[in-house]
Design a protein around this motif. Structure first.
Motif, PDB file in Angstrom:
ATOM      1  N   LEU A 192       8.449  -0.920  19.822  1.00  0.00           N
ATOM      2  CA  LEU A 192       7.253  -1.137  18.879  1.00  0.00           C
ATOM      3  C   LEU A 192       5.999  -1.542  19.846  1.00  0.00           C
ATOM      4  O   LEU A 192       4.943  -1.449  19.429  1.00  0.00           O
TER       5      LEU A 192
ATOM      6  N   ILE B 216      17.409  -5.164  16.883  1.00  0.00           N
ATOM      7  CA  ILE B 216      16.002  -5.091  16.850  1.00  0.00           C
ATOM      8  C   ILE B 216      15.245  -5.992  17.349  1.00  0.00           C
ATOM      9  O   ILE B 216      14.172  -5.843  18.184  1.00  0.00           O
TER      10      ILE B 216
ATOM     11  N   TYR C 148      14.346  -5.975   7.745  1.00  0.00           N
ATOM     12  CA  TYR C 148      14.825  -6.574   8.958  1.00  0.00           C
ATOM     13  C   TYR C 148      14.310  -7.856   9.106  1.00  0.00           C
ATOM     14  O   TYR C 148      15.220  -9.070   9.260  1.00  0.00           O
TER      15      TYR C 148
ATOM     16  N   TYR D 134      12.583  -4.287  19.668  1.00  0.00           N
ATOM     17  CA  TYR D 134      11.206  -4.550  19.374  1.00  0.00           C
ATOM     18  C   TYR D 134      10.193  -3.854  20.673  1.00  0.00           C
ATOM     19  O   TYR D 134       9.077  -3.807  20.441  1.00  0.00           O
TER      20      TYR D 134
ATOM     21  N   ASP E 241      14.482   2.724  10.865  1.00  0.00           N
ATOM     22  CA  ASP E 241      14.133   1.404  11.363  1.00  0.00           C
ATOM     23  C   ASP E 241      12.901   0.906  11.142  1.00  0.00           C
ATOM     24  O   ASP E 241      12.184  -0.240  10.618  1.00  0.00           O
ATOM     25  N   ARG E 242      11.835   1.959  11.377  1.00  0.00           N
ATOM     26  CA  ARG E 242      10.461   1.660  11.367  1.00  0.00           C
ATOM     27  C   ARG E 242      10.158   1.233  10.034  1.00  0.00           C
ATOM     28  O   ARG E 242       9.230   0.552   9.572  1.00  0.00           O
TER      29      ARG E 242
ATOM     30  N   LEU F  57      14.959   2.809  18.442  1.00  0.00           N
ATOM     31  CA  LEU F  57      14.297   2.713  16.940  1.00  0.00           C
ATOM     32  C   LEU F  57      14.135   4.027  16.385  1.00  0.00           C
ATOM     33  O   LEU F  57      13.906   5.075  17.192  1.00  0.00           O
TER      34      LEU F  57
ATOM     35  N   LEU G  65      11.251  -2.260   8.758  1.00  0.00           N
ATOM     36  CA  LEU G  65      11.028  -3.428   9.665  1.00  0.00           C
ATOM     37  C   LEU G  65      10.759  -4.752   8.814  1.00  0.00           C
ATOM     38  O   LEU G  65      11.363  -6.023   9.048  1.00  0.00           O
TER      39      LEU G  65
END
Length: 86
Positions: A84, A76, A30, A81, A23-24, A19, A27
């Motif tokens: 995360l 992800i 996405y 994931y 990307d964070r 990630l 989220l």
């Protein structure tokens, strides 16, 4: 999505096996892309609402931005994931 989120978007998300900060930050985007795909939403609708791109004006860019982010959203959902949850 508001303009402030669109300003942070790039035409293609980063390619990484982990990630990224991008990307964070995306989220929610996405998740919305995956929902739109599951609902069968039209590219024109998704491109306009999520990316602020008019598919009639920029059809190739709309497809590129949509598809590249959707691929990343799937990655992800299937792999990223886990980071995360740590």
């Amino acid at each position: 999505m508001g303009n402030q989120i669109r300003k942070k978007l790039t035409d293609t998300p980063p390619h990484s096996d982990t990630l990224t900060d991008y990307d964070r930050a995306q989220l929610k985007l996405y998740a919305r892309l995956l929902d739109a795909e599951a609902e069968g939403a039209a590219l024109s609708e998704v491109a306009q609402h999520l990316f602020g791109i008019d598919v009639d004006d920029e059809p190739e860019r709309a497809r590129r931005v949509h598809d590249s982010h959707l691929v990343r959203a799937h990655w992800i959902a299937e792999h990223g994931y886990r980071e995360l949850l740590r």
